[in-house]
Scaffold this motif. Structure first.
Motif, PDB file in Angstrom:
ATOM      1  N   TYR A 218       8.466   1.739  11.544  1.00 12.97           N
ATOM      2  CA  TYR A 218       7.136   1.644  10.968  1.00 12.97           C
ATOM      3  C   TYR A 218       7.036   0.292  10.283  1.00 12.97           C
ATOM      4  O   TYR A 218       7.873  -0.059   9.455  1.00 12.97           O
ATOM      5  CB  TYR A 218       6.941   2.791   9.976  1.00 12.97           C
TER       6      TYR A 218
ATOM      7  N   ILE B 131       6.625  12.144   7.281  1.00 15.31           N
ATOM      8  CA  ILE B 131       6.894  12.553   8.659  1.00 15.31           C
ATOM      9  C   ILE B 131       8.384  12.493   8.964  1.00 15.31           C
ATOM     10  O   ILE B 131       8.927  13.311   9.693  1.00 15.31           O
ATOM     11  CB  ILE B 131       6.145  11.610   9.640  1.00 15.31           C
ATOM     12  N   GLY B 132       9.051  11.517   8.358  1.00 14.36           N
ATOM     13  CA  GLY B 132      10.410  11.184   8.773  1.00 14.36           C
ATOM     14  C   GLY B 132      11.456  12.254   8.542  1.00 14.36           C
ATOM     15  O   GLY B 132      12.506  12.227   9.152  1.00 14.36           O
TER      16      GLY B 132
ATOM     17  N   ASP C  75       0.878  -1.168   0.000  1.00 10.30           N
ATOM     18  CA  ASP C  75       0.000   0.000   0.000  1.00 10.30           C
ATOM     19  C   ASP C  75       0.920   1.223   0.000  1.00 10.30           C
ATOM     20  O   ASP C  75       1.369   1.682   1.041  1.00 10.30           O
ATOM     21  CB  ASP C  75      -0.883  -0.025   1.250  1.00 10.30           C
TER      22      ASP C  75
ATOM     23  N   LYS D 116       0.044   4.480   2.099  1.00 17.67           N
ATOM     24  CA  LYS D 116       0.319   4.405   3.541  1.00 17.67           C
ATOM     25  C   LYS D 116       1.803   4.640   3.806  1.00 17.67           C
ATOM     26  O   LYS D 116       2.185   5.378   4.710  1.00 17.67           O
ATOM     27  CB  LYS D 116      -0.089   3.023   4.085  1.00 17.67           C
TER      28      LYS D 116
ATOM     29  N   ASP E 186       2.673   8.313   3.411  1.00 16.93           N
ATOM     30  CA  ASP E 186       2.220   9.087   4.569  1.00 16.93           C
ATOM     31  C   ASP E 186       3.293   9.145   5.645  1.00 16.93           C
ATOM     32  O   ASP E 186       3.558  10.194   6.228  1.00 16.93           O
ATOM     33  CB  ASP E 186       1.000   8.393   5.192  1.00 16.93           C
ATOM     34  N   ILE E 187       3.869   8.002   5.921  1.00 16.37           N
ATOM     35  CA  ILE E 187       4.832   7.919   7.015  1.00 16.37           C
ATOM     36  C   ILE E 187       6.178   8.504   6.604  1.00 16.37           C
ATOM     37  O   ILE E 187       6.835   9.181   7.392  1.00 16.37           O
ATOM     38  CB  ILE E 187       4.978   6.452   7.463  1.00 16.37           C
TER      39      ILE E 187
END
Lengths: 266, 266, 266
Positions: B127, B101-102, B91, B94, B97-98
């Motif tokens: 993650y 942030i990193g 996916d 998803k 998305d993460i």
């Protein structure tokens, strides 16, 4: 024949001052530049816009009647021919959308009156917009005869910041003069905001005692239209329209907004 | 066994080029790098993605069959074992998305094929994403055999800016070549936009006469996927699919989009 | 009588730490500064706020009873008079709205207890907010007696970044200690996020084995309230409330959040 070149950002600022009041309107092109006068659909706000031909890097206009080709016989002589001006109907919001993409380049404008199109060229990007039929647009409003007893000249940013704060309070704003103080006042159910500037904090102030109430929706829109001006001139009265004037195009253009007052419920 | 390290921004750019077309897909991991080929749900757009193992700061892959532990008896030999590749369902949205942030750190990837999970580590942040069952995903599409009569290489920013402008005009965009000029054209009810670039304004152009119409929705999505590439190569035909190629990961990866044409209503 | 001056940004940071939990509340003004304690409408989160008088550039407070004018006869002596404090009800969100407009200036505060108004002045902009009737507000909560077996001090940015990532995963987050590691963990249907920090990566850690689960909605709100603090202190237990402490106003103020745990479904 109309062909012109202008800095894209300057043109964008000009059109933003128009779209603050109307989405579309009749632009008059003449040898000395561009002019527009329009009222908003609710007849509450008016914009008068003037841009001198020397705001353009290049500006060429030949009125229809003065062009070599003869006027076809039987075609009635319209007022715009007499005055040597051409009137075109423009969807300013569409034009603004595209100018926002173009960046800081120069824009070339070219009018095809026969096809009723305006050509816009920014670098390699050409944008053609169909003109609106001027007869389908609202008539150019008459400027009411007004005499303003007082005038205030204020830094645009101070004015705009107060409008932004007032939006958080209520729907209306009062503009007034109390002695040698200019004030803007908004009142909500729970709270109240007041900007008070003494004569020496302003560029100009006519002392007096007067105030009027205006709809914040309109002033908010207008305050966006004046974002690029350094100062604005406010012409004020008692329960009277508000007239706001500011320069665009580095002083080579002028915008005047006129806003009807709200009658205060007693 | 798959373990790798890569700059978070490079990986983010790669995944954005995939999510421009599909949210999820089958990623093939082999000794020489990663590969993916997927079509969008409407079968209109295809993405082919390749990332070489040397785009990674560290890349270790041992195909299942080659690992010390013996293949359990009776387990059928699948194609991926034969080819020495592993296929995982991801996916991508998803994951993206993460990664957002990193920040600018390095990302460590580790595949747990047994548990069907992909571990991602950015600094102290771990993650874990469950893999999708590849059999639940759409089959990898076949790349149609296509011959493109013309090729244009253009600066990505010029292309993207035109797409952004075209979005304000209509739903479709024509890409074509007229002699030694490459053009992009969008038409609305009232207005029309045209980018025209002569051969000398492009990095490459095959002269000719052809054009095709495409859905702007897809090209807009694709133009976001190519944001980090300096140039893009457009392979064009007459009423023909559009192929767009660009590099990712500083030249160590390649993305190819294929988009079906819209048949123009006559 | 209460009059004070303070940097607008410092005051804004303070009020943001309050609005993370409640929109309105009772602020106690005393000679040594301001205090507030309030719970959110769902009784899940509590904020305790203290701002020392020396966080202000100017701070003058004279309790009602101590003012020259005599207490009118027959008026009952209230607790606040006895303690020398004044309690006012404030709509913090409204106040915050206006502070956001004011920029980096100094704010002057002045309380008109008789009219139940708070005057706020930023440069030429005066903002008057009606106070809320304290009796209409929720009672100040009692701080439960809690003993926290463990404490972690962590950089705020690391904490906030993990919360932002966790929001993309699920609705809850676990905070725990496992030996000499502090961890934060969020689990979705498909994926899982874990921040793990060893003792040496933290400013402080009490080793142990414990963890509790909390609602992300609340922690997200709280993490916005602590945006200006460099470090936060987390006091933790096993299936126990979470206490978060941080400084505001450059160390001259302190905020404590208390959050009830979610009981994990087994």
């Amino acid at each position: 024949m109309f062909e012109a070149k202008i800095d894209a950002n300057i043109l964008k600022g000009c059109i933003e001052s128009i779209t603050a009041i109307v989405d579309e309107g009749k632009l008059r092109i003449a040898e000395d530049g561009l002019k527009l006068r329009a009222v908003d659909p609710a007849n509450v706000a008016m914009v008068s816009f003037e841009l001198q031909s020397d705001a353009f890097d290049d500006f060429r206009f030949v009125p229809k009647g003065a062009e070599p080709e003869a006027v076809p016989e039987g075609e009635p002589t319209t007022e715009s021919q007499v005055t040597g001006a051409t009137e075109i109907g423009i969807d300013f919001r569409k034009l603004l959308d595209i100018l926002g993409i173009g960046g800081r380049e120069e824009v070339e404008l070219e009018l095809d009156e026969h096809a009723q199109k305006l050509f816009t060229r920014m670098g390699s990007l050409a944008y053609t917009i169909s003109l609106l039929d001027p007869s389908s647009l609202r008539k150019e409003p008459k400027v009411p005869e007004l005499e303003f007893p007082a005038q205030v000249i204020i830094e645009t940013e101070e004015f705009r910041r107060t409008i932004r704060a007032a939006e958080k309070i209520g729907d209306h704003i009062a503009l007034g003069i109390d002695g040698e103080v200019f004030y803007m006042e908004a009142e909500g159910e729970m709270d109240k905001l007041r900007l008070g500037l003494r004569k020496e904090q302003l560029i100009h102030l006519t002392p007096g005692t007067l105030h009027s109430l205006y709809s914040l929706d309109y002033i908010t829109a207008m305050s966006k239209g004046m974002a690029h001006a350094e100062n604005i001139t406010l012409n004020l009265g008692k329960d009277y329209p508000l007239q706001m004037e500011f320069e665009v195009a580095e002083g080579k253009g002028k915008v005047t907004y006129l806003l009807a007052p709200r009658i205060e419920s007693e």
